[in-house]
Write a protein that holds these residues in place. Structure first.
Motif, PDB file in Angstrom:
ATOM      1  N   ARG A 190      93.980  59.286 -24.749  1.00  0.00           N
ATOM      2  CA  ARG A 190      94.540  58.510 -25.857  1.00  0.00           C
ATOM      3  C   ARG A 190      93.903  58.934 -27.185  1.00  0.00           C
ATOM      4  O   ARG A 190      92.737  59.353 -27.203  1.00  0.00           O
ATOM      5  CB  ARG A 190      94.272  57.012 -25.634  1.00  0.00           C
ATOM      6  N   PRO A 191      94.616  58.816 -28.287  1.00  0.00           N
ATOM      7  CA  PRO A 191      94.029  59.122 -29.595  1.00  0.00           C
ATOM      8  C   PRO A 191      92.713  58.360 -29.770  1.00  0.00           C
ATOM      9  O   PRO A 191      92.603  57.206 -29.364  1.00  0.00           O
ATOM     10  CB  PRO A 191      95.085  58.632 -30.586  1.00  0.00           C
TER      11      PRO A 191
ATOM     12  N   PRO B 195     100.058  56.890 -23.040  1.00  0.00           N
ATOM     13  CA  PRO B 195      99.076  55.858 -22.727  1.00  0.00           C
ATOM     14  C   PRO B 195      98.767  54.950 -23.919  1.00  0.00           C
ATOM     15  O   PRO B 195      98.519  53.762 -23.739  1.00  0.00           O
ATOM     16  CB  PRO B 195      97.843  56.657 -22.280  1.00  0.00           C
ATOM     17  N   GLU B 196      98.811  55.506 -25.148  1.00  0.00           N
ATOM     18  CA  GLU B 196      98.542  54.646 -26.308  1.00  0.00           C
ATOM     19  C   GLU B 196      99.662  53.614 -26.502  1.00  0.00           C
ATOM     20  O   GLU B 196      99.417  52.492 -26.932  1.00  0.00           O
ATOM     21  CB  GLU B 196      98.307  55.461 -27.583  1.00  0.00           C
TER      22      GLU B 196
ATOM     23  N   HIS C 159      93.319  63.650 -34.494  1.00  0.00           N
ATOM     24  CA  HIS C 159      93.299  62.202 -34.255  1.00  0.00           C
ATOM     25  C   HIS C 159      92.928  61.854 -32.816  1.00  0.00           C
ATOM     26  O   HIS C 159      92.669  60.695 -32.516  1.00  0.00           O
ATOM     27  CB  HIS C 159      94.645  61.591 -34.623  1.00  0.00           C
TER      28      HIS C 159
ATOM     29  N   GLU D 160      94.673  52.894 -16.016  1.00  0.00           N
ATOM     30  CA  GLU D 160      93.532  53.266 -16.858  1.00  0.00           C
ATOM     31  C   GLU D 160      93.360  52.270 -18.013  1.00  0.00           C
ATOM     32  O   GLU D 160      92.239  51.846 -18.323  1.00  0.00           O
ATOM     33  CB  GLU D 160      93.723  54.682 -17.400  1.00  0.00           C
TER      34      GLU D 160
ATOM     35  N   ARG E 237     104.708  64.640 -17.014  1.00  0.00           N
ATOM     36  CA  ARG E 237     103.277  64.338 -16.902  1.00  0.00           C
ATOM     37  C   ARG E 237     102.753  64.474 -15.492  1.00  0.00           C
ATOM     38  O   ARG E 237     101.535  64.456 -15.272  1.00  0.00           O
ATOM     39  CB  ARG E 237     102.993  62.936 -17.432  1.00  0.00           C
TER      40      ARG E 237
ATOM     41  N   GLN F 266      86.070  63.750 -21.762  1.00  0.00           N
ATOM     42  CA  GLN F 266      87.484  63.987 -22.077  1.00  0.00           C
ATOM     43  C   GLN F 266      87.539  65.031 -23.182  1.00  0.00           C
ATOM     44  O   GLN F 266      86.971  64.835 -24.253  1.00  0.00           O
ATOM     45  CB  GLN F 266      88.159  62.698 -22.548  1.00  0.00           C
TER      46      GLN F 266
ATOM     47  N   HIS G 156      98.902  55.592 -16.368  1.00  0.00           N
ATOM     48  CA  HIS G 156      98.447  55.183 -17.709  1.00  0.00           C
ATOM     49  C   HIS G 156      98.026  53.710 -17.670  1.00  0.00           C
ATOM     50  O   HIS G 156      97.007  53.321 -18.224  1.00  0.00           O
ATOM     51  CB  HIS G 156      99.571  55.280 -18.752  1.00  0.00           C
TER      52      HIS G 156
ATOM     53  N   HIS H 129      89.947  58.943 -28.255  1.00  0.00           N
ATOM     54  CA  HIS H 129      89.157  58.859 -27.033  1.00  0.00           C
ATOM     55  C   HIS H 129      88.577  60.199 -26.566  1.00  0.00           C
ATOM     56  O   HIS H 129      87.897  60.245 -25.555  1.00  0.00           O
ATOM     57  CB  HIS H 129      89.993  58.273 -25.897  1.00  0.00           C
TER      58      HIS H 129
ATOM     59  N   SER I 241      95.479  53.456 -34.570  1.00  0.00           N
ATOM     60  CA  SER I 241      94.879  54.779 -34.433  1.00  0.00           C
ATOM     61  C   SER I 241      95.732  55.757 -35.220  1.00  0.00           C
ATOM     62  O   SER I 241      96.950  55.709 -35.191  1.00  0.00           O
ATOM     63  CB  SER I 241      94.796  55.177 -32.964  1.00  0.00           C
ATOM     64  N   GLN I 242      95.040  56.590 -35.946  1.00  0.00           N
ATOM     65  CA  GLN I 242      95.702  57.561 -36.803  1.00  0.00           C
ATOM     66  C   GLN I 242      96.585  58.489 -35.983  1.00  0.00           C
ATOM     67  O   GLN I 242      96.172  58.977 -34.944  1.00  0.00           O
ATOM     68  CB  GLN I 242      94.629  58.408 -37.497  1.00  0.00           C
ATOM     69  N   GLY I 243      97.772  58.703 -36.431  1.00  0.00           N
ATOM     70  CA  GLY I 243      98.611  59.720 -35.807  1.00  0.00           C
ATOM     71  C   GLY I 243      98.182  61.083 -36.311  1.00  0.00           C
ATOM     72  O   GLY I 243      97.177  61.219 -37.013  1.00  0.00           O
ATOM     73  N   ALA I 244      98.935  62.099 -35.946  1.00  0.00           N
ATOM     74  CA  ALA I 244      98.619  63.444 -36.410  1.00  0.00           C
ATOM     75  C   ALA I 244      98.736  63.479 -37.928  1.00  0.00           C
ATOM     76  O   ALA I 244      99.583  62.824 -38.517  1.00  0.00           O
ATOM     77  CB  ALA I 244      99.572  64.437 -35.771  1.00  0.00           C
ATOM     78  N   ASN I 245      97.839  64.228 -38.572  1.00  0.00           N
ATOM     79  CA  ASN I 245      97.875  64.318 -40.030  1.00  0.00           C
ATOM     80  C   ASN I 245      98.881  65.344 -40.503  1.00  0.00           C
ATOM     81  O   ASN I 245      99.215  65.406 -41.662  1.00  0.00           O
ATOM     82  CB  ASN I 245      96.501  64.728 -40.567  1.00  0.00           C
TER      83      ASN I 245
ATOM     84  N   LEU J 100      96.667  61.868 -19.531  1.00  0.00           N
ATOM     85  CA  LEU J 100      96.569  62.098 -20.978  1.00  0.00           C
ATOM     86  C   LEU J 100      95.376  61.364 -21.577  1.00  0.00           C
ATOM     87  O   LEU J 100      94.966  60.313 -21.076  1.00  0.00           O
ATOM     88  CB  LEU J 100      97.834  61.608 -21.680  1.00  0.00           C
TER      89      LEU J 100
END
Ligand code: SF4
Ligand code: SF4
Lengths: 612, 186
Positions: free
Chosen positions: B79-80, A327-328, B99, A254, A168, B4, A251, B82, A346-350, B77
């Protein structure tokens, strides 16, 4: 006003090295570290810098070269990815004892996730193991600045300094003002001192003692003490503080600001996570009710607290023990730490997303298909590079580390032969760059142990995966001098292999014949032995190599039954499956016209388009 | 944080080039940027993502204690949930990276058969231009002209002019074609 430029983390580190007056940089490419020396190499090619820059044959050689240059009093650096330090571990451990004269910074990029690596190992733990200080930058611009301190530290204490950015930082981009490069390098000078540079075990003990003393002093060095990023914040009664390092610290800052906790949870950044000063650690233990430690990927700072009763981290189970701290994830941990409710999940990738695959028209795909055809019941030890993706084609059964394909093939050979099963053919695949890096000793060993298997060297004349760095076959140094070409076929013969052939996998029939001949050699009871087949075709993505003109895409004729064989066994991204019984189509935006798929279809449904 | 943006696509589609242009456009506006990108294994035909964060410049501090500069205290990064904008160079990107988009964020998607206001057949337009590889710029032009980005079409034109190179004119043409598609739709 100074010019501002957006620099990739790795570019920023290249600038940092130049600003620090580093005179030599040696590296073996590896994601996420490749662009550090890649940037320097570009400067070198354009003749703008004096520094000696090299793509070394492997990380061990890179580090040893940089180390001796620093013995000669000149600032030097080696750069690699985390598993590269495993290869360079031997010189590294010893260099901690001998110490250095000119500053030596070893940049080792970690890859939490992992995104493009075999392990999530934490190089900061390697620093503890070797007893050298390690710096952990937060961002590209921070990395550039911290490198200047790293060289000062190295020279002041005559010790190699580890510099550990993560993916990162390496692959973030950030705007920053450009600064001039330092030009005043000292002349090389070497003071003979065998008790140090060639220490025998007795002197090694003394060096170890000295090393421990250096480390104590470094821990207290005021330049690298943890800093509170939000000096206004003070922990509420019963609240806590957070200690973080590296990108995770960014992260965390923020997240604290977003959650309105910036004033109530003190956040410390530790630019040098090892060694932490005893004063800092006891100070926190005395004053803070709870201490949350956020770091990647192993509990290095956390473990330095002698009393961990109020320390939360990986050891206590408050931070996941594996994977990247996104960060999540940090947000979830911080919310729990601060007693805030969790955000709506929060939804992950579908969708799982596409798996990586070889480029359309990649010659490796053709080579793998031919291997499977000639050795249908084979065991296929593989290696590290783009061609690891031969996995998708069922043509790679094992992937361990650089160069292991050949030694593992030998291990399989002995296991099967010694248990009386001579029937399984074994085919190792290894890229050209990987062969130079670590394949040669393994090949010699296979020869002298009397092994009989086939090694296919997938030779695309470059180091493709990491951005097309040159190989020893190029015959040219980075500053444009002509140097001897070191050719794989010569090396293979010099290793004692008597059957060496070279072919182009696009020329599918001829290449298949080469594989068959190699197979016969491994079976010949009289004169047989190891066989090496070099599959040579430049990487299509390498702009430096002459590429043949793009040919038109092939046509699918009406014999296509939609069986999907070409999709599952060949997986060219340009072939598009539309379901059983529907004819496949060719995506002309992706197709390179290599024509190999024509040999793949069992129904002869793919045919060359007529030349325009 | 001003904006973003998540850019999603497949390896080889030019995700990095789009984020580079956005970064330069931000810089030219006197803003600061922090971006993250995908390298290595995933670039080979896998789903690729770029994160672009655009923010107000935090002073010109280039000396002193760098860690204390707020510019360093931002995650690279997103965040989902955002992202203000999701640029999907391939419709699969919506499934893989949808997402990240905030509930009131804007989706701009390259789709063969557009279904919503944020959709455009960027590949089709690029093919018509005889420049299949420029679908990424068509999509970028479409997004800029739709008004969802922090920067204008003019900012992007200037970046491409400054970058120059042999593909400059073809790139500009693709950008304009994308913009025309957005204005035509309006
Ligand atoms: S980059 Fe080159 S070697 Fe790697 S998959 Fe693509 S064509 Fe093959
Ligand atoms: S000719 Fe066939 S194998 Fe080669 S790139 Fe095109 S579809 Fe793929």
């Amino acid at each position: 006003m100074t010019e501002r430029k957006i620099l990739l983390g790795n570019e920023a580190m290249a600038h940092g090295l130049l600003e620090a007056g580093c005179t030599l940089a040696a590296s073996y490419p590896g994601t996420p570290a490749s662009e550090i020396v890649g940037t320097l190499a570009a400067f070198k090619r354009s003749g703008t810098i004096a520094m000696h820059v090299e793509w070394s044959i492997n990380e061990k050689v890179a580090l040893e070269t940089a180390l001796a240059s620093s013995y000669a009093g000149r600032r030097s650096a080696a750069a690699m990815k985390q598993v590269g330090l495993n290869v360079a571990a031997d010189p590294f451990m010893s260099a901690a004892y001998t110490g250095v004269t000119g500053g030596l910074v070893v940049i080792v990029a970690d890859d939490p996730g992992p995104h493009s690596s075999q392990t999530e190992q934490d190089t900061r733990q390697f620093a503890m193991f070797a007893k050298v200080p390690v710096l952990d930058p937060m961002s590209p611009a921070h990395a550039r600045d911290l490198l200047l301190t790293a060289f000062d530290l190295s020279e002041d204490y005559q010790i190699p300094v580890l510099f550990r950015p993560t993916t990162r930082v390496c692959h973030a981009r950030q705007d920053m003002p450009l600064r001039p490069f330092r030009q005043d390098a000292p002349l090389a000078q070497f003071e003979k001192d065998p008790a140090r540079w060639a220490a025998t075990p007795k002197f090694r003990f003394l060096l170890h003692k000295k090393l421990n003393e250096k480390l104590d002093a470094i821990g207290r060095d005021p330049r690298l003490q943890p800093v509170q990023l939000n000096p206004g914040a003070s922990a509420e009664k019963g609240g806590g503080v957070i200690v973080a390092s590296g990108a995770v610290c960014a992260h965390t800052a923020e997240v604290l600001k977003d959650l309105g906790l910036w004033q109530s949870i003190p956040l410390y950044d530790a630019p040098m996570p090892f060694p932490l000063s005893e004063d800092f650690l006891t100070g926190l233990l005395d004053n803070a009710p709870r201490i949350l430690v956020l770091e990647e990927t192993q509990p290095v700072m956390e473990a330095q607290f002698r009393d961990r009763a109020k320390v939360l981290g990986r050891l206590s189970g408050h931070v996941p023990r594996e994977g990247e701290l996104l960060p999540e994830t940090v947000e979830r941990i911080v919310r729990a730490f601060a007693g805030l409710p969790q955000a709506e999940a929060s939804q992950g990738a579908n969708a799982p997303g596409r798996r990586p695959t070889l480029c359309p028209g990649c010659a490796h795909r053709a080579a793998f298909f031919a291997i499977r055809k000639v050795f249908p019941r084979g065991i296929y030890p593989g290696d590290i590079g783009c061609y690891t993706l031969g996995l998708n084609l069922g043509a790679v059964d094992t992937v361990l580390c650089m160069g292991a394909s050949i030694s593992q093939a030998a291990g399989f050979y002995h296991a099967f032969r010694d248990s009386g099963q001579n029937s399984r053919p074994i085919v190792a695949t290894i890229g050209d760059s990987t062969f130079y890096h670590a394949g040669i000793p393994a090949l010699i060993n296979a020869v002298i142990q009397g092994c009989r298997f086939v090694v296919v060297v997938l030779d695309n004349t470059t180091t493709a995966m990491t951005g097309h760095q040159p190989t020893p076959a190029e015959g040219r140094s980075l500053d444009g001098r002509t140097v001897p070409r070191v050719r794989i076929e010569d090396l293979a013969r010099a290793c004692g292999v008597r059957h060496v052939s070279v072919g182009d996998p696009y020329d599918f029939q001829a290449f298949t014949d080469l594989l068959k001949a190699a197979r016969e050699h491994t079976r010949d009871p009289e004169n047989g032995g190891m066989a090496v087949v070099i599959a040579r075709r430049p990487c299509l993505m390498d702009r430096k190599q002459a590429q043949p003109a793009r040919r038109p895409a092939p046509r699918i004729n009406d014999k296509c039954q939609g069986c999907g064989f070409c999709i599952t066994h060949f997986e060219c991204p340009a072939l598009v499956f539309h379901g059983k019984e529907e004819a496949v189509t060719v995506d002309d935006a992706l197709c390179t016209g290599c024509g190999v798929c024509i040999h793949v279809c069992p129904h002869s449904a793919i045919e060359m388009a007529p030349q325009p | 944080m001003k904006q973003q943006i998540v850019i999603s696509g497949l390896g080889g589609q030019g995700v990095l080039f789009v984020s580079k242009i956005l970064g330069e456009a931000a810089l030219a506006r006197g803003l600061s940027v922090l971006m993250s990108e995908t390298h290595g294994m995933a670039q080979r035909g896998g789903n690729v993502i770029s994160h672009v964060k655009v923010m107000d410049r935090q002073g010109e501090k280039d000396q002193g204690d760098v860690a204390m500069d707020p510019a360093w205290q931002v995650s690279p990064l997103i965040r989902p949930g955002h992202a203000h904008v999701l640029l999907a160079l391939h419709e699969e990107g919506v499934r893989a990276h949808g997402h990240f988009l905030s509930p009131d964020g804007a989706l701009v998607c390259n789709r063969i058969s557009p279904t919503g206001p944020g959709d455009v057949d960027a590949t089709g337009i690029a093919r018509k231009l005889g420049n299949l590889l420029a679908a990424n710029l068509v999509l970028l032009g479409f997004a800029a002209a739709s008004g969802v980005l922090f920067c204008s079409m003019d900012d992007l034109r200037q970046v491409l002019m400054r970058l120059g190179g042999p593909r400059r004119d073809a790139n500009l043409a693709a950008l304009e074609a994308g913009s025309a598609a957005a204005i035509g739709d309006a």
